[in-house]
Motif scaffolding. Structure first.
Motif, short mmCIF file in Angstrom:
data_model
loop_
_atom_site.label_atom_id
_atom_site.label_comp_id
_atom_site.label_asym_id
_atom_site.label_seq_id
_atom_site.Cartn_x
_atom_site.Cartn_y
_atom_site.Cartn_z
N PHE A 109 20.13 101.65 1.60
CA PHE A 109 20.38 100.46 0.79
C PHE A 109 19.07 99.93 0.20
O PHE A 109 19.00 99.57 -0.99
N ALA A 110 18.03 99.86 1.03
CA ALA A 110 16.74 99.35 0.56
C ALA A 110 16.20 100.20 -0.59
O ALA A 110 15.59 99.68 -1.53
N ASP A 111 16.42 101.51 -0.51
CA ASP A 111 15.93 102.39 -1.58
C ASP A 111 16.66 102.14 -2.90
O ASP A 111 16.12 102.43 -3.97
N ARG A 112 17.87 101.61 -2.83
CA ARG A 112 18.65 101.38 -4.05
C ARG A 112 18.32 100.05 -4.73
O ARG A 112 18.74 99.82 -5.87
N GLU A 164 36.58 79.30 2.71
CA GLU A 164 37.14 80.55 2.23
C GLU A 164 36.48 80.97 0.92
O GLU A 164 36.29 82.17 0.67
N VAL A 165 36.13 80.01 0.07
CA VAL A 165 35.45 80.34 -1.19
C VAL A 165 34.13 81.04 -0.90
O VAL A 165 33.81 82.06 -1.52
N LEU A 166 33.36 80.51 0.05
CA LEU A 166 32.07 81.11 0.37
C LEU A 166 32.25 82.46 1.07
O LEU A 166 31.51 83.41 0.81
N ALA A 167 33.23 82.55 1.97
CA ALA A 167 33.49 83.83 2.64
C ALA A 167 33.85 84.90 1.62
O ALA A 167 33.35 86.04 1.67
N ALA A 168 34.73 84.56 0.69
CA ALA A 168 35.13 85.52 -0.34
C ALA A 168 33.95 85.89 -1.23
O ALA A 168 33.80 87.05 -1.63
N GLN A 169 33.09 84.90 -1.52
CA GLN A 169 31.89 85.18 -2.33
C GLN A 169 30.98 86.15 -1.61
O GLN A 169 30.47 87.10 -2.20
N HIS A 170 30.74 85.93 -0.31
CA HIS A 170 29.91 86.86 0.46
C HIS A 170 30.52 88.26 0.47
O HIS A 170 29.80 89.26 0.36
N HIS A 171 31.84 88.33 0.61
CA HIS A 171 32.50 89.64 0.64
C HIS A 171 32.30 90.36 -0.69
O HIS A 171 31.99 91.57 -0.72
N ARG A 172 32.49 89.64 -1.80
CA ARG A 172 32.29 90.25 -3.11
C ARG A 172 30.85 90.71 -3.29
O ARG A 172 30.58 91.82 -3.75
N THR A 173 29.91 89.84 -2.93
CA THR A 173 28.49 90.14 -3.14
C THR A 173 28.05 91.34 -2.32
O THR A 173 27.38 92.25 -2.82
N ILE A 174 28.41 91.35 -1.04
CA ILE A 174 27.95 92.42 -0.15
C ILE A 174 28.59 93.75 -0.50
O ILE A 174 27.91 94.80 -0.53
N MET A 200 26.90 94.98 -3.66
CA MET A 200 25.53 95.45 -3.43
C MET A 200 25.51 96.80 -2.71
O MET A 200 24.70 97.67 -3.02
N LEU A 201 26.41 96.99 -1.77
CA LEU A 201 26.42 98.23 -0.99
C LEU A 201 27.11 99.38 -1.72
O LEU A 201 26.82 100.56 -1.46
N GLY A 202 28.04 99.06 -2.60
CA GLY A 202 28.73 100.11 -3.34
C GLY A 202 29.45 101.08 -2.43
O GLY A 202 30.25 100.68 -1.56
N ASP A 203 29.18 102.38 -2.58
CA ASP A 203 29.89 103.39 -1.79
C ASP A 203 29.49 103.39 -0.32
O ASP A 203 30.11 104.07 0.50
N LEU A 204 28.49 102.61 0.05
CA LEU A 204 28.11 102.50 1.47
C LEU A 204 29.02 101.53 2.21
O LEU A 204 28.92 101.41 3.44
N ALA A 205 29.91 100.83 1.48
CA ALA A 205 30.73 99.77 2.10
C ALA A 205 32.21 100.08 2.07
O ALA A 205 33.02 99.20 2.36
N ILE A 206 32.60 101.33 1.76
CA ILE A 206 34.04 101.62 1.60
C ILE A 206 34.45 102.80 2.48
O ILE A 206 35.14 103.72 2.03
N THR A 240 30.07 102.44 6.05
CA THR A 240 30.82 101.56 6.94
C THR A 240 31.85 100.81 6.09
O THR A 240 31.91 101.00 4.88
N ALA A 241 32.64 99.98 6.71
CA ALA A 241 33.60 99.15 5.98
C ALA A 241 33.20 97.69 6.13
O ALA A 241 32.60 97.29 7.14
N VAL A 242 33.52 96.88 5.12
CA VAL A 242 33.26 95.44 5.16
C VAL A 242 34.61 94.74 5.10
O VAL A 242 35.32 94.83 4.10
N ALA A 243 34.97 94.08 6.18
CA ALA A 243 36.28 93.43 6.28
C ALA A 243 36.16 91.95 6.00
O ALA A 243 35.16 91.31 6.35
N LEU A 244 37.20 91.38 5.37
CA LEU A 244 37.28 89.94 5.12
C LEU A 244 38.43 89.38 5.94
O LEU A 244 39.56 89.86 5.85
#
Length: 763
Positions: free
Chosen positions: A290-293, A356-366, A369-375, A386-390
């Protein structure tokens, strides 16, 4: 008779007064009574207070009778006595009905203490049939106590009168000689408990208490030039000179700082010796990839904070760290890099957000940012993803089940949620790191709920974040149980935000304000319009605002109506700006509708978003360049700084307009000008602290106890707090329970009290 500070005061003051002290002031022990210190002092020839009291206030004043006139009542038979009392600063008219005895005593020249409820008649302060007591003049012959408590007692028992003393209605003997002093203490009293009764009770307790060993030994007192606590308590209640008050205040100030820092140090060191999740650097892991990207270079401040956090993660003990930073300084990126290191070590992380607005914002942002590293588990995912769950309270049943399954199986290395993740049925596979966003929205108990869900005896690390810059003294007190990291440096490319104060009601200014909004939208930019409340629709705040509107907009802040988000939305859509895409966002909308509006704004499908403070933190829309804050005087300095931090985040200059009806010379206007003059959140936090003072940093309103800080100032006493913090850390590091430092343990209990310590544990 000898009493310990932990004993009930009943043995010293009698059961009736002890009960009244408990009911009226919450005082249960001798120690609490003795630490109920004067709110001010009155000296001969000085006034009882600097500012004029408000109607309905209960006041105590000391002054001299300058006039006493007996007059007939107009509406019924009988007379009343009108007495004018001068306290050296202003005059008070004190009225007594049926003054058969009083008129013989209250003559011009008599020195008087009076306590009652303030009224006004033609701008003249009035007290009607108050409690009163004649005070002796210096060198005057000793007289019996004369006053309303004396008369009340005499009416009940003709034997109450004694040589040189009178008995109050509470059963406490009042000696007139007690008041023959150069300095008289004035206590915060109630209608049922007078200041002189409190003082007499304190004097009785002073005579009865047996102080144990002082919390500071001779060497520590000498090093700081402090008297003993026993000397300080006596000096603060029965001072002979100003020097007595000063010396007492210095010691009691240090006692407050030390007691608080001892309690905080006990909590800070509580995890010593416990096992934290192992978290070593994994070359080539998700963190590295992630840091390299990243399309930019981390700031020096981000690298420094990362080094601090990573050292804690690898130490083998549970981390407890506060990450505070300037608005837009990149705290979320730092937290994400730390979470990825934890995931690289096979453990999970949870990011707890207050809305919930902030939680959803964090989920969208992260996830973005991670792209295919988060699915993980999805088509196109990286093999090591890994997966990012909301997980929020409003999720539909199926989505909730999927999020909880990903959490319990460990599929989701990062779980983002609101208070919903605190529920018992939410289980983690192997929780290693808890990240709490906007720390002040959560209590220690809520954080510990997650920390208790580590595997086996392992205690997850904890990183709490706040985008509200915190003055150093507050960080050492309110957040004194946490090690602190600070981000001040903004990422390259962030433009400073230009802020202007716009006086409401001035047509030229108003017209130009909305012209700027129109121009920004015309350039393809987006705009926030923030209001202090949702709408009138029957809510208590709406009813209060309606009353303000009915009273008129002139005068002070309390009389001016506010503009709701609902009304502002209607006004904008009905006017020239209505040709743009305008939407409304507030906390009472259904969760899916809130998320839909925020998603649409993020995608650029909304030009102007009319909102409440639901967008205060975390919301990151790069194309938003302008913010209008309506009724800006209704917000605190730090909150205004937080709000305007939502604009200018995409490399374009940001603009903020503070629309206000505050008077030109009002304190509210001064605060707004301070915000307009500086983009330094830490400087504004200092200004905010000075404006508000510190009040009760432990939250007296929530805990239901009196202010914990009577002498210590978070504005002025940084050196004292520093000293106390070092002292407390040195002691608690080797004696967590203070078992070998009993006088210090007694000091914590005496100053903080069990209820305050309990609240501190929850805050």
């Amino acid at each position: 008779m000898s009493l310990r500070p932990s004993d009930s005061p009943a043995a010293a003051v009698g059961p009736a007064l002890a009960l009244k002290l408990s009911d009226e002031l919450g005082i249960e022990t001798v120690g609490e009574l003795l630490r109920y210190t004067p709110m001010r002092y009155v000296r001969r020839g000085e006034s009882s207070g600097d500012s004029a009291p408000e109607k309905g206030d209960w006041i105590t004043l000391v002054g001299t009778v300058t006039r006493a006139d007996e007059r007939r009542m107009r509406q019924r038979s009988g007379t009343f006595l009108s007495v004018t009392v001068d306290d050296g600063l202003r005059t008070y008219v004190v009225t007594f009905f049926n003054p058969r005895v009083i008129k013989r005593v209250l003559r011009p020249g008599v020195r008087l203490m009076v306590a009652g409820t303030v009224g006004y008649f033609r701008d003249q302060i009035q007290l009607t049939h108050p409690d009163w007591l004649v005070l002796p003049e210096a060198g005057a012959p000793r007289l019996d106590a004369v006053g309303s408590p004396m008369l009340a007692a005499m009416a009940a028992d003709a034997t109450a009168k004694k040589e040189g003393a009178g008995t109050s209605a509470d059963g406490v003997e009042i000696d007139p000689a007690d008041f023959d002093r150069p300095i008289l203490p004035i206590y915060r009293a109630t209608k049922a408990l007078q200041t002189w009764t409190i003082w007499k009770a304190i004097q009785l307790a002073l005579d009865a208490v047996e102080w144990g060993e002082d919390a500071l030994d001779d060497a520590h007192r000498a090093e700081r030039g402090l008297v003993t606590t026993a000397e300080a308590i006596r000096g603060i209640h029965v001072p002979e000179t100003q020097e007595d008050i000063d010396a007492a205040s210095e010691r009691l100030r240090f006692d407050e700082a030390l007691a608080m820092q001892l309690a905080l140090a006990q909590r800070r060191f509580a995890d010593r010796g416990r096992v934290g999740p192992g978290c070593d650097y994994v070359p080539g892991g998700l963190e590295d990839r992630f840091a390299d990207r990243l399309p930019f270079t981390l700031t020096d401040g981000q690298r420094t904070v990362l080094d601090e956090v990573r050292a804690d993660l690898a130490a083998g003990e549970p981390m407890s760290r506060l990450l505070q930073g300037e608005v837009g300084s990149g705290k979320t990126l730092v937290a994400l890099l730390c979470m990825l290191r934890m995931v690289d070590n096979g453990r999970q992380c949870v990011l707890l957000a207050p809305t919930e607005v902030l939680a959803a914002q964090h989920h969208r942002t992260i996830t973005r940012m991670l792209g295919d590293l988060a699915i993980a588990g999805e088509l196109g995912a990286d093999p090591d993803a890994t997966a990012v769950a909301l997980l929020t309270g409003s999720l539909k049943t199926q989505a909730r089940k999927e999020a909880m399954l990903a959490t319990v199986t460990g599929t989701a290395g990062i779980v983002i949620g609101t208070h919903a993740v605190l529920e018992e049925k939410v289980e983690f596979f192997d929780l290693g790191l808890v990240v709490v966003d906007e720390q002040h929205r959560f209590g220690v108990e809520q954080r510990d709920t997650l920390r208790s869900r580590g595997r086996g005896d392992v205690v997850p690390h904890m990183l709490v974040m706040t985008a509200t810059p915190i003055p150093r003294t507050v960080a050492m007190t309110v957040y004194g149980d946490l090690e602190t990291s600070t981000l001040r440096q903004l990422p390259a490319g962030r433009q400073p935000i230009t802020t202007n104060v716009v006086p409401a009601g001035k047509e030229k200014w108003e017209r130009r304000l909305w012209e700027v909004v129109d121009e920004e939208v015309g350039e393809g930019r987006q705009v926030y319009v923030v209001c202090s409340r949702i709408g009138d629709d029957g809510t208590p705040e709406g009813q209060r605002s309606a009353r303000r509107a009915a009273e008129g907009a002139g005068g002070d802040r309390a009389a001016r109506p506010t503009t709701s988000a609902v009304d502002m939305f209607a006004e904008l859509t009905a006017g020239p700006l209505g040709r743009h895409r305008v939407e409304l966002l507030h906390g009472r909308l259904p969760a899916d509708e809130k998320n839909a509006v925020m998603d649409a704004f993020t995608r650029g499908e909304i030009d102007i978003l009319v909102s409440t403070t639901v967008i205060e933190v975390g919301v990151d829309v790069a194309n938003a360049t302008t913010m209008v804050i309506v009724d800006a005087d209704r917000f605190g300095v730090s909150q205004l700084h937080q709000l305007r931090g939502r604009v200018g985040r995409g490399g374009l200059p940001g603009r903020c307009f503070l629309r206000t009806s505050a008077g030109e010379s009002s304190p509210a206007m001064e605060r707004l000008r301070a915000v307009a003059a500086s983009n330094d959140g830490f400087e504004l936090a200092r200004i905010d602290l000075i404006a508000r003072r510190e009040g009760d940093v432990l939250g007296a309103v929530q805990s239901g106890v009196a202010s914990s800080l009577r002498f210590l100032s978070l504005v002025e006493d940084a050196d004292v707090i520093d000293d106390a913090r070092e002292f407390a850390a040195e002691v608690v590091r080797d004696d967590l329970t203070l078992a070998d430092h009993r006088p210090l343990a007694d000091l914590v209990d005496a100053v903080m009290g069990p209820s305050r310590i309990s609240y501190l544990d929850k805050s």
